[in-house]
Design a protein around this motif. Structure first.
Motif: not given
Ligand code: SF4
Ligand code: SF4
Lengths: 328, 460
Positions: B200-203, B354-356, B362-363, B367-368
């Motif tokens: 699952k990606l941010p956003g 937000l960046i997890p 790095i992961e 994702m971002m």
């Protein structure tokens, strides 16, 4: 029973892989989209023509498109929303100089294979894939060897016909006499050709020129190299991927391999002038015009093919004629 | 002197500035009267309307002094990294290191507008065969050749693959002209297949794990390049700290957007909001200052909302704006026509999420990068836009087509159809050149029509 057809246009889609899954690969040569079915302003005419052909195709079982340019990548959305044909968008890496990119391409071929299986295809054994690859190797070598026996138009059409309809559609009987090799040697470089564009070759001959290097995407440049089946004996797919991955193209980053390839070919064929064939709104080729002119000492004629024209404009005909005459 | 929130011209700002100074205005070293930037050739500033708050003044001054900051960074011996195309991810890595200033040469996109073509960058691009069939980012080529804007970076890092043709083609020209680029691959984001692990990606949205892993491997390559450049080790701690800092910026911005887009009365105009959003991409070359600038803006709009103050009419139509507009003045124009911006998608919505922080750094960055709306299909982009339209209660959508942009010709139709299928809002697509004065009458007519149709819909 007639095999199901998978249509595509990108040279990075290996016909062998499709054939090995039991389908008929057809790298189509679209007709100019005189009346685009999905009107799109500011879009490369080739993309429009391809979309037109795909969305009206009655023979195809599925379509494969690739990410080599943004317009094709996005046209996939248009195709999938405008027709029911199953579609596969293949990710072709732009970078090439590190193992990760090559691996990505290989993995994408495997994913493509799984897609073909969902359409009723069968995962090929290594042996069967090897056989198919050898078949294609031989057919392509024979075609390349025909160059000296055919007119430039016949030669380019033979390549295109083979890619679209397979080796059965190619006329393998060579003319008794070699065609006259007169005329100023020219190269045509650029994006893919539309069906109507092939008349250009004869036209150039009429003006006193001769295309000795068809470096369009539809021509020799869009043919993968010769497979070395000894290299990855137990893994023919790897050899297939490695060979296709090396096709030189303008979208690669950096794209110096295209220039390296051209340098060699232009010298081998003793080319005296270059026709750059690009479509309006194609940024990839457009951006290279200036660079190509600086890079080569040969005269370059830049032709931007206009939106959906059925043929070239009168002005373009005259420019080609003047270019050929100037070189004589 | 009227101190109520309002939009004022540059000339009015001069007078207002004096007034604020008399009242004890405190500014950072880059502060000063706004009109001085016109002297640098930024003529378009004369035609814009600005928010009259000290917070907005600081925002504009911060933005318009970036080039100076970069030159200063070079003079101080900092390494300058030119990050290209990915909009928001690689700078987080760069700013995790000491003595680095990272910026986007892509930002030259705005120069033809802000300088009203006065910089001559497009002429340089023309002379290199990059004409107006390319998007305004072609100004970047001119900026490199003339060296009259930003300092030439010590390193250029550019994403390619699922990117626009304009940028890819122009960056290739740069590379061939002797500005070597480190290329990294961003694959086209696709939906995970049934037999694949989905991330699952941010956003919203998702990507197959294999794509995340691939992008991680690309970031590891970038990490090595940055380490070699700076002589520092970019370990996991540093990177995590960098992510936390970036998230501080993103939180501020999220709060700002939330307050502004959902307020009853529009507390601040569209242009300031656009500038604020852009800070999230690369922090305008100073991450700490970005946080201060955004915090001041948040405080300003909070107090305005609290006291029921705004800068536009209460019945302004809430418009969701898609793509950055090549001429900033058109945002004022929309406000003149009775609209206000409530929701935006300026091609970099992933840089606002937000960046997890609960996965390896790095992961999280991979994702971002894959959450970038431009690396996936236009349908995915439209889905996110629709979610944001619902969230902010936007009543109409404006797609601002960018002249020459490879994606605009194909995505407008897909996005419009998707919005129509999901929501009952009017959609208008306009094309805006970097200086749009000559088409203002036509633009106004079209914008007014959108506003009127939407208002009529309200009464039904
Ligand atoms: S000619 Fe250019 S724009 Fe058209 S499909 Fe090919 S690369 Fe894309
Ligand atoms: S505006 Fe669009 S075409 Fe231009 S650089 Fe940005 S993403 Fe690419």
């Amino acid at each position: 029973m007639k095999k199901k057809t998978i249509i595509y246009t990108c040279p990075y889609v290996p016909a062998e892989w499709i054939a090995a899954h039991g389908f008929c690969p057809s790298r189509i040569i679209p007709k100019a989209a005189g009346n685009p079915i999905v009107p799109m302003e500011g879009v490369c005419p080739y993309v429009q023509a391809f979309v037109n052909q795909v969305t009206t195709s009655r023979e195809a079982t599925a379509v494969v498109m690739t990410t080599v340019c943004d317009q094709m990548r996005r046209a996939f959305d248009i195709v999938t929303s405008s027709c029911k044909l199953p579609g596969f968008l293949m990710n072709i890496p732009s970078t090439w100089q590190h193992v990760g990119a090559q691996k990505l391409y290989l993995e994408e071929l495997k994913r493509f294979g799984r897609f073909l299986v969902t359409l009723g295809g069968k995962t090929p054994s290594n042996k069967f894939l090897t056989e198919i690859m050898l078949e294609y190797n031989n057919a392509r070598s024979s075609i390349l060897a025909m160059r000296k026996y055919l007119t430039s138009s016949q030669y380019s059409q033979t390549i295109a016909t083979f890619n679209r309809d397979g080796k059965e559609a190619v006329s393998w009987t060579l003319p008794k006499d070699k065609p006259p090799m007169a005329g100023t040697s020219l190269a045509i470089i650029g994006g893919p050709l539309l069906e109507e564009s092939f008349s250009l070759f004869d036209e150039i001959e009429n003006y006193g020129g001769r295309i000795v290097l068809d470096a369009t995407e539809t021509g020799e440049r869009g043919i993968c190299g010769h497979f070395d089946m000894d290299k990855h004996q137990d893994d023919p797919l790897r050899e297939l991927a490695d060979t296709y991955f090396c096709i030189p193209d303008v979208f690669r980053r950096p794209n110096n391999r295209l220039y390296d390839w051209l340098k060699e070919q232009l010298a081998n064929r003793e080319v005296r002038g270059i026709i750059l064939w690009r479509y309006m709104w194609c940024d990839m080729w457009h951006a290279e015009v200036h660079r190509l002119k600086k890079w080569t000492e040969l005269p370059v004629l830049d032709i931007d093919v206009n939106a959906n024209e059925k043929g070239l404009s009168v002005r373009t005909h005259l420019r080609i004629q003047a270019f050929v005459e100037m070189l004589q | 002197m009227n101190n109520d929130p309002r939009q004022i011209t540059l000339t009015e700002w001069d007078e207002h500035y004096e007034h604020l100074q008399k009242k004890g205005l405190r500014e950072p070293d880059y502060g000063g009267v706004l009109s001085r930037h016109v002297g640098d050739g930024n003529k378009r500033l004369l035609k814009l309307r600005y928010d009259n708050s000290a917070a907005a003044l600081r925002l504009w001054n911060f933005l318009l002094t970036e080039e100076k900051r970069l030159h200063q960074a070079r003079a101080e011996g900092k390494k300058i990294v030119g990050v290209m195309k990915d909009l928001g991810t690689v700078p987080v890595m760069a700013y995790s290191l000491d003595n680095v200033a990272a910026f986007y040469p892509d930002g030259a996109w705005w120069i033809p507008c802000v300088m009203e073509f006065g910089a001559g960058l497009l002429e340089v691009a023309d002379s290199l065969g990059i004409d107006e069939s390319f998007c305004p980012v072609r100004a970047m080529l001119g900026a490199f050749i003339t060296e009259s804007h930003f300092p030439i970076p010590d390193k250029l890092i550019c994403s390619v693959g699922a990117t626009c043709d304009d940028f890819s083609a122009i960056a290739q020209r740069l590379d061939a002209l002797g500005y070597p680029i480190m290329w990294w691959e961003i694959p086209h984001r696709r939906k995970p297949e049934s037999d694949e692990t989905a991330v699952k990606l941010p956003g919203g949205g998702a990507a197959p794990k294999s794509q995340i892993e691939f992008v991680m491997s690309e970031f590891k390559r970038i990490k090595v390049v940055l380490e070699e450049l700076t002589g520092q080790y970019l370990n996991a701690e540093k990177l995590s700290a960098g992510i936390k800092k970036a998230n501080q910026v993103r939180r501020c911005l999220a709060e700002l957007r939330n307050i502004v887009f959902t307020a009853k009365l529009c507390p601040i105009g569209a242009i300031e909001m656009l500038v604020a959003e852009m800070l999230a991409i690369h922090f305008c070359s100073d991450q700490n200052e970005t946080i201060i600038v955004l915090t001041e803006l948040v405080n300003e709009v909070k107090s305005r909302v609290q006291f029921g103050k705004g800068v536009l009419n209460a019945d302004a139509v809430k418009v969701f704006w898609i793509n950055p507009v090549a001429d900033l003045q058109v945002m004022n124009l929309l406000e003149d026509c009775g609209g206000r911006i409530c929701g935006t998608e300026y091609l970099f919505s992933h840089a606002l999420d937000l960046i997890p922080e609960n996965v390896p750094a790095i992961e999280a960055l991979a994702m971002m990068a894959l959450a970038d709306p431009m690396v996936g299909s236009s349908v995915d982009r439209a889905e996110r836009i629709c979610a944001d339209i619902r969230r902010f209660g936007s009543e109409a959508v404006l797609i601002s087509r960018i002249p020459g942009a490879s994606h605009c010709a194909l995505e407008g139709k897909v996005i419009t159809e998707a919005i129509h299928a999901m929501l009952e809002v009017s959609v208008l697509e306009i094309e805006v050149p970097p200086v749009s004065d000559s088409i203002h009458p036509t633009l106004c007519t079209r914008l007014e029509a959108l506003i009127e149709t939407t208002k009529r819909r309200r009464t039904k």
